[in-house]
Design an enzyme around this catalytic site. Structure first.
Site, mmCIF file in Angstrom:
data_model
loop_
_atom_site.group_PDB
_atom_site.id
_atom_site.type_symbol
_atom_site.label_atom_id
_atom_site.label_comp_id
_atom_site.label_asym_id
_atom_site.label_seq_id
_atom_site.Cartn_x
_atom_site.Cartn_y
_atom_site.Cartn_z
ATOM 1 N N ASP A 315 0.821 -1.208 0.000
ATOM 2 C CA ASP A 315 0.000 0.000 0.000
ATOM 3 C C ASP A 315 0.858 1.264 0.000
ATOM 4 O O ASP A 315 1.923 1.318 0.638
ATOM 5 C CB ASP A 315 -0.895 -0.021 1.255
ATOM 6 N N GLU A 368 1.111 -0.536 -5.101
ATOM 7 C CA GLU A 368 0.125 0.520 -5.336
ATOM 8 C C GLU A 368 0.930 1.820 -5.411
ATOM 9 O O GLU A 368 1.288 2.401 -4.388
ATOM 10 C CB GLU A 368 -0.906 0.595 -4.209
#
Length: 635
Positions: A315, A368
């Site tokens: 993330d 990401e």
């Protein structure tokens, strides 16, 4: 007299590796472990707190008394406090009471390496044995390397476990219940992988799991650690890979968490320009500290090793890579070369990927990452960061912006739908329509679509057809597969009642068939990250809002021709160039009446002509239905 006996799981070699930031199995040493010393059974505790002047274990076994079980500091300047407490058993609650040299600050902390936690809002760690589960996924693990390869289909279903489906009392399903309902649903719908939003223990539901306090503990909201293993095991037994969201970018400042752990900035960077995240009001790990790097990489290894996770989706990578991320001028300082890159974070990411890929066959890491930072998915030995894949945020943004427009205006924005192919092969891209795109007033994916109800669902099928034939792997957030009307709400179930209505049933059936089509046509995945797997037929017909292209696999016999019509006007007698002689056979049509479309098809095989078109020697005249994706094969 202390009730703590001297004992250690650490060797001198362990300590040297820990100090060097190269010990990647720290969970075998730190935390609470069952042990036997001098014939007595109990629990060994170890915690890193170099700024502490005293550390005690408190818990329900000593009435949370901070004087009864003080730990012993090691002599080797490692900052590790440890000791064995006889008589303790699995299931007992505990925390560390830390007395700091720093202005006599006293903190009470959950165990950074705890394997299990109390259910929030309670915050204590739980003594737990996570080695009591017997895995039944040996078959999957033996062929995972093949199933999980970058030349294999990835159709990912992204799930928030707490809100995918709820019971009548609005309580979420347990891991055991999810192992039945969710696994069967994902298999029935045809996805190859499931991506779970963070399952590590977190205190605050509205964070969706991205503000983690228990990095080594699956959240107790849904059950026990072995029950989460059971969920993963069931996915594997049904040939479904499990991707786990992993958050090494930041952590919350909750009192019981990692922040200001021993009265000092231990896990977070001491400089707020590097250690505080203005967007999320959270703390940023100190990537320059060896022990912190070892903590994080050990955590990644832990989920891959202990829970058989197949991919880690990392993330907020952009926030790690850039010193100026979400900061104004004067709020950040350049690196030693005058640049904006966080060199310590870059180095950490490379070490993380090196360890993951060298220690685990068949796994992938997915970034990401929302910027144009170069070589995210290139090998480390040629200067890349070493990820397996990267989310294609540019494609997602441009595509949703394009589809939001009324079809009559799309011809003026044709570049939005074709631009992604200008850079599609610069990285190994995954095309995401994720949870971030269906919250905060952005509307659901269906809710973005213009027109009347028929057009909205036709647009949705067109979008998915275009997405699944576009180079790259695929990700859909839960609810998108049946046309969820409302935005996602983390605190309630998806609107499963919509499946009582025909348009939503049709959409769900469409996704099932699309997944099956994707998985059974190698041209759509074998060269997903290679220019050799894609060839334009026409990208410049903005006037008609039509694009067409060829997808290629290893065998030319498997080539597919794709045509997309982004308007509700039927494109009859539409000529496209083709790259070889033969007959075009329609294989897939998003406008099929089966899916609620108008039923306009190319019923007969279409013979190619020796008329040059679109810079191809041959051509064919086809029908492209309104708001539709059509796929052909040449025989």
């Amino acid at each position: 007299m202390s009730n703590v006996q001297p004992f250690s799981l650490f060797t001198d070699f362990d300590i040297n590796l820990f100090k060097a930031g190269k010990h990647y199995r720290l969970y075998e040493k730190f935390g609470a472990h069952e042990a036997e010393v001098d014939g007595k059974k109990g629990v060994y505790f170890a915690v890193w707190a170099p700024s502490a002047k005293a550390v005690s274990v408190t818990g329900d076994f000593n009435y949370w008394n901070d004087h009864e079980h003080p730990l012993n500091v090691r002599w080797d300047s490692s900052g590790i406090w440890e000791g064995f407490i006889p008589g303790l058993q699995v299931g007992m609650l505990y925390k560390y009471k830390i007395f700091s040299h720093n202005n006599n600050i006293i903190t009470e902390k959950a165990d950074p390496y705890g394997f299990y936690c109390e259910t929030p809002p309670n915050t204590a760690s739980v003594v737990y044995n996570i080695n009591n589960y017997e895995w039944k996924d040996a078959a999957w693990m033996s062929y995972r390397q093949d199933k999980n390869g970058l030349d294999k289909p990835y159709s990912v279903y992204e799930v928030h476990l707490g809100s995918w489906m709820r019971k009548e009392d609005n309580k979420p399903l347990s891991y055991i219940e999810l192992a039945d309902k969710l696994v069967n649903y994902v298999k029935e719908t045809g996805f190859t992988h499931v991506e779970l939003m963070p399952v590590m223990e977190y205190p605050f539901d509205p964070s969706w799991g991205y503000q983690i306090t228990g990095y080594f503990a699956p959240t107790s909201r849904f059950g026990k650690p072995e029950e989460f293993k059971y969920l993963v095991d069931n996915f594997h037994q049904n040939d479904i890979g499990v991707i786990l969201d992993w958050v090494p970018s930041h952590f919350p400042a909750d009192d019981h968490g990692l922040g200001f752990f021993d009265g000092s900035h231990l896990y977070e960077h001491p400089d707020p320009k590097k250690g505080y995240h203005p967007d999320w009001k959270s703390l940023i790990f100190n990537y320059s500290r060896n022990e912190v790097r070892a903590f994080l990489i050990s955590n990644a290894v832990f989920w891959l090793e202990q829970y058989h996770i197949d991919c880690l989706r990392v993330d907020a990578v952009a926030s790690m890579l850039y010193l100026d991320y979400s900061r104004e001028e004067g709020e950040w300082e350049p690196n030693e070369f005058g640049g904006r890159e966080n060199l310590d974070a870059v180095s950490f990411i490379k070490d993380f990927n090196t360890e993951v890929y060298s220690s685990f066959k068949g796994v992938q890491t997915i970034a990401e990452e929302s910027t144009a930072y170069p070589m995210i998915t290139k090998p480390i030995d040629i200067g890349g960061l070493g990820f397996g894949m990267k989310w294609m945020m540019g494609w997602m943004h441009d595509t949703l912006l394009y589809f939001k427009k009324e079809p009559v205006h799309r011809k003026y924005h044709h570049n939005d739908i074709t631009f992604s192919l200008a850079y599609a092969f610069s990285e190994n891209f995954m095309l995401p329509l994720s949870h971030d795109e269906v919250v905060y007033g952005k509307n659901s994916i269906l809710g973005r679509m213009p027109g009347d109800e028929w057009q909205r669902f036709a647009n949705l099928r067109l979008l998915y057809g275009y997405m699944f034939t576009h180079p790259g792997t695929k990700l859909l957030f839960m609810g998108s597969e049946f046309g969820q009307y409302n935005e996602w709400n983390y605190n309630q179930s998806l609107d499963w009642n919509l499946l009582d209505f025909i348009p939503h049933q049709n959409t769900h059936n469409f996704i099932k068939d699309l997944n099956e089509f994707y998985k059974t046509h190698p041209a759509l995945y074998e060269k997903a990250f290679s220019r050799d797997g894609f060839e334009w037929i026409s990208y410049d017909d903005g006037e008609n809002s039509v694009i067409s292209y060829i997808r290629k696999g290893h065998d030319p016999k498997n080539d597919l021709i794709v045509a997309c019509n982004f308007t509700p006007v039927i494109r009859d007698n539409y000529r496209i160039g083709v790259h070889k002689k033969g007959k075009l056979k329609e294989l897939f049509n998003s406008d099929s009446a089966t899916y609620g479309g108008s039923g306009i098809t190319n019923e007969k095989n279409i013979k190619t002509e020796n008329t040059a078109w679109n810079f191809k020697e041959h051509s064919a005249v086809i029908k492209i239905p309104p708001l539709a994706t059509v796929v052909f094969k040449i025989d």
